[in-house]
Design a protein around this motif. Sequence first.
Motif, PDB file in Angstrom:
ATOM      1  N   SER A  50       0.809  -1.223   0.000  1.00 50.48           N
ATOM      2  CA  SER A  50       0.000   0.000   0.000  1.00 50.48           C
ATOM      3  C   SER A  50       0.839   1.268   0.000  1.00 50.48           C
ATOM      4  CB  SER A  50      -0.940   0.002   1.199  1.00 50.48           C
ATOM      5  OG  SER A  50      -1.885  -1.034   1.119  1.00 50.48           O
ATOM      6  N   TRP A  51       1.857   1.326   0.849  1.00 51.99           N
ATOM      7  CA  TRP A  51       2.650   2.551   0.962  1.00 51.99           C
ATOM      8  C   TRP A  51       3.445   2.836  -0.312  1.00 51.99           C
ATOM      9  CZ3 TRP A  51       2.431   6.795   3.479  1.00 51.99           C
ATOM     10  CH2 TRP A  51       1.901   6.846   4.776  1.00 51.99           C
ATOM     11  N   THR A  52       3.892   1.812  -1.012  1.00 53.15           N
ATOM     12  CA  THR A  52       4.664   2.057  -2.227  1.00 53.15           C
ATOM     13  C   THR A  52       3.757   2.323  -3.424  1.00 53.15           C
ATOM     14  OG1 THR A  52       4.828  -0.343  -2.554  1.00 53.15           O
ATOM     15  CG2 THR A  52       6.682   0.759  -1.491  1.00 53.15           C
ATOM     16  N   VAL A  53       2.655   1.584  -3.531  1.00 50.99           N
ATOM     17  CA  VAL A  53       1.774   1.732  -4.696  1.00 50.99           C
ATOM     18  C   VAL A  53       0.919   2.985  -4.592  1.00 50.99           C
ATOM     19  CG1 VAL A  53      -0.155   0.686  -5.939  1.00 50.99           C
ATOM     20  CG2 VAL A  53       1.742  -0.740  -5.154  1.00 50.99           C
ATOM     21  N   LYS A  54       0.364   3.261  -3.400  1.00 49.10           N
ATOM     22  CA  LYS A  54      -0.578   4.370  -3.242  1.00 49.10           C
ATOM     23  C   LYS A  54       0.024   5.598  -2.564  1.00 49.10           C
ATOM     24  CE  LYS A  54      -4.561   1.258  -2.918  1.00 49.10           C
ATOM     25  NZ  LYS A  54      -5.715   0.820  -2.076  1.00 49.10           N
ATOM     26  N   GLY A  55       1.058   5.388  -1.762  1.00 47.56           N
ATOM     27  CA  GLY A  55       1.593   6.487  -0.964  1.00 47.56           C
ATOM     28  C   GLY A  55       2.923   7.030  -1.411  1.00 47.56           C
ATOM     29  N   ALA A  56       3.459   6.518  -2.539  1.00 48.97           N
ATOM     30  CA  ALA A  56       4.728   7.016  -3.093  1.00 48.97           C
ATOM     31  C   ALA A  56       5.855   7.020  -2.060  1.00 48.97           C
ATOM     32  CB  ALA A  56       4.547   8.418  -3.673  1.00 48.97           C
ATOM     33  N   ALA A  57       5.868   5.989  -1.198  1.00 47.62           N
ATOM     34  CA  ALA A  57       6.856   5.965  -0.121  1.00 47.62           C
ATOM     35  C   ALA A  57       8.288   5.880  -0.644  1.00 47.62           C
ATOM     36  CB  ALA A  57       6.569   4.785   0.818  1.00 47.62           C
ATOM     37  N   GLU A  58       8.507   5.130  -1.715  1.00 47.74           N
ATOM     38  CA  GLU A  58       9.876   4.965  -2.206  1.00 47.74           C
ATOM     39  C   GLU A  58      10.467   6.305  -2.648  1.00 47.74           C
ATOM     40  OE1 GLU A  58      12.484   2.230  -5.338  1.00 47.74           O
ATOM     41  OE2 GLU A  58      10.293   2.160  -5.393  1.00 47.74           O
ATOM     42  N   SER A  59       9.726   7.058  -3.445  1.00 44.46           N
ATOM     43  CA  SER A  59      10.253   8.346  -3.907  1.00 44.46           C
ATOM     44  C   SER A  59      10.396   9.329  -2.752  1.00 44.46           C
ATOM     45  CB  SER A  59       9.352   8.928  -4.996  1.00 44.46           C
ATOM     46  OG  SER A  59       8.034   9.129  -4.525  1.00 44.46           O
ATOM     47  N   THR A  60       9.482   9.285  -1.779  1.00 43.73           N
ATOM     48  CA  THR A  60       9.590  10.149  -0.604  1.00 43.73           C
ATOM     49  C   THR A  60      10.866   9.849   0.164  1.00 43.73           C
ATOM     50  OG1 THR A  60       7.198  10.413  -0.363  1.00 43.73           O
ATOM     51  CG2 THR A  60       8.530  10.752   1.610  1.00 43.73           C
ATOM     52  N   ASP A  62      13.595   8.416  -0.997  1.00 43.36           N
ATOM     53  CA  ASP A  62      14.732   8.826  -1.826  1.00 43.36           C
ATOM     54  C   ASP A  62      15.032  10.313  -1.649  1.00 43.36           C
ATOM     55  OD1 ASP A  62      14.934   6.258  -2.825  1.00 43.36           O
ATOM     56  OD2 ASP A  62      13.989   6.723  -4.752  1.00 43.36           O
ATOM     57  N   VAL A  63      13.981  11.132  -1.698  1.00 47.26           N
ATOM     58  CA  VAL A  63      14.159  12.583  -1.613  1.00 47.26           C
ATOM     59  C   VAL A  63      14.665  13.003  -0.240  1.00 47.26           C
ATOM     60  CG1 VAL A  63      12.920  14.782  -1.601  1.00 47.26           C
ATOM     61  CG2 VAL A  63      12.486  13.115  -3.417  1.00 47.26           C
ATOM     62  N   LEU A  64      14.069  12.450   0.819  1.00 48.54           N
ATOM     63  CA  LEU A  64      14.476  12.836   2.174  1.00 48.54           C
ATOM     64  C   LEU A  64      15.904  12.412   2.481  1.00 48.54           C
ATOM     65  CD1 LEU A  64      11.253  12.044   4.247  1.00 48.54           C
ATOM     66  CD2 LEU A  64      12.099  14.281   3.527  1.00 48.54           C
ATOM     67  N   ILE A  65      16.293  11.242   2.021  1.00 48.72           N
ATOM     68  CA  ILE A  65      17.668  10.784   2.257  1.00 48.72           C
ATOM     69  C   ILE A  65      18.655  11.609   1.438  1.00 48.72           C
ATOM     70  CG2 ILE A  65      19.249   8.847   1.891  1.00 48.72           C
ATOM     71  CD1 ILE A  65      16.951   6.975   2.730  1.00 48.72           C
ATOM     72  N   ALA A  66      18.307  11.885   0.181  1.00 50.13           N
ATOM     73  CA  ALA A  66      19.199  12.678  -0.671  1.00 50.13           C
ATOM     74  C   ALA A  66      19.397  14.085  -0.124  1.00 50.13           C
ATOM     75  CB  ALA A  66      18.645  12.733  -2.091  1.00 50.13           C
ATOM     76  N   GLY A 248       0.250  10.509   1.836  1.00 49.58           N
ATOM     77  CA  GLY A 248       1.535  10.624   1.161  1.00 49.58           C
ATOM     78  C   GLY A 248       2.189  11.971   1.370  1.00 49.58           C
ATOM     79  N   GLU A 249       1.376  13.036   1.375  1.00 46.10           N
ATOM     80  CA  GLU A 249       1.931  14.378   1.537  1.00 46.10           C
ATOM     81  C   GLU A 249       2.553  14.581   2.905  1.00 46.10           C
ATOM     82  OE1 GLU A 249       0.454  19.078   1.447  1.00 46.10           O
ATOM     83  OE2 GLU A 249      -0.931  17.467   0.877  1.00 46.10           O
ATOM     84  N   ARG A 256      10.530  13.050   9.403  1.00 47.65           N
ATOM     85  CA  ARG A 256      11.446  14.069   9.942  1.00 47.65           C
ATOM     86  C   ARG A 256      11.447  14.050  11.467  1.00 47.65           C
ATOM     87  NH1 ARG A 256       8.717  17.510   5.985  1.00 47.65           N
ATOM     88  NH2 ARG A 256       9.966  17.614   4.076  1.00 47.65           N
ATOM     89  N   TYR A 257      10.277  13.860  12.055  1.00 45.46           N
ATOM     90  CA  TYR A 257      10.212  13.799  13.518  1.00 45.46           C
ATOM     91  C   TYR A 257      10.955  12.567  14.034  1.00 45.46           C
ATOM     92  CZ  TYR A 257       8.549  13.348  18.259  1.00 45.46           C
ATOM     93  OH  TYR A 257       8.493  13.204  19.630  1.00 45.46           O
TER      94      TYR A 257
END
Length: 264
Positions: A50-60, A62-66, A248-249, A256-257
Amino acid sequence: MAIVPFSFFSGALYARKVCQVYVPAGYREAEDKRYPVVYLLHGVNGDETSWTVKGAAESTLDVLIASGELTESIVVMPNDGGYGHGTFYANWYDGTGRFEDYILYDLIPAIDREFRTIADRTKRSVAGLSMGGYGAFVLALRNPEIFGAAASIAGALMSAAMLTPQELRSDILRIMGPVHGPYAKQLDVHVLAAQRIREELRPALHFNCGREDFLFPANQAFQELLNQLGYEHEYMEFEGSHQWSYFGEHLPDALRYLERSLHR
């Protein structure tokens, strides 16, 4: 950055289970490096995808780590146990299944064996949406020696005293038993927070909710309780309702917390 399916056996449920595991870039090359772990839980009628397909967790992630906002981490997205519409990640009163035990004693040890985790509460956290937000808080408040922090996104932060007659006719009673009984108190986030405030070891808590969400009153009530108790926490309100665009947003707010709390 990659999502890896990982299968393992659950003795608690006597079943083979699969979870999705996010591993950061360089994981396979940096053979001596170990990583913090975040367990990310889905909601009712969801599953490990669910989190990867609907919540874009992977890209999130990636961005936070980068950007340096999140330490390179392993993120585990498990199934809740797969019973009915949702298990709430709890051991059910009626004996249907031991879904908390499945997370604590099957999933976490399997992840720590298979992946290079930092197997310590100070580097292990849990987060989730809706039912998973409830699961994250109950798992952490009941087991602070395992989880150092927890985050809820639009969580079903239930207290038995707040349940409506309609909710009492649902699976809730199968999960918690008599509303005023001792078993229900063990699964009540209000009761658990009040118990934990008296102890030195307690998880850091973040939760956020949309003002148009049907769970907004429950989140407000829990924030009021934590304020009364003097339980340190972070609470955020936003515009939004109970849907994936909100989940997702605001996943980054939760992550971060967790990053800040585990590096204090």
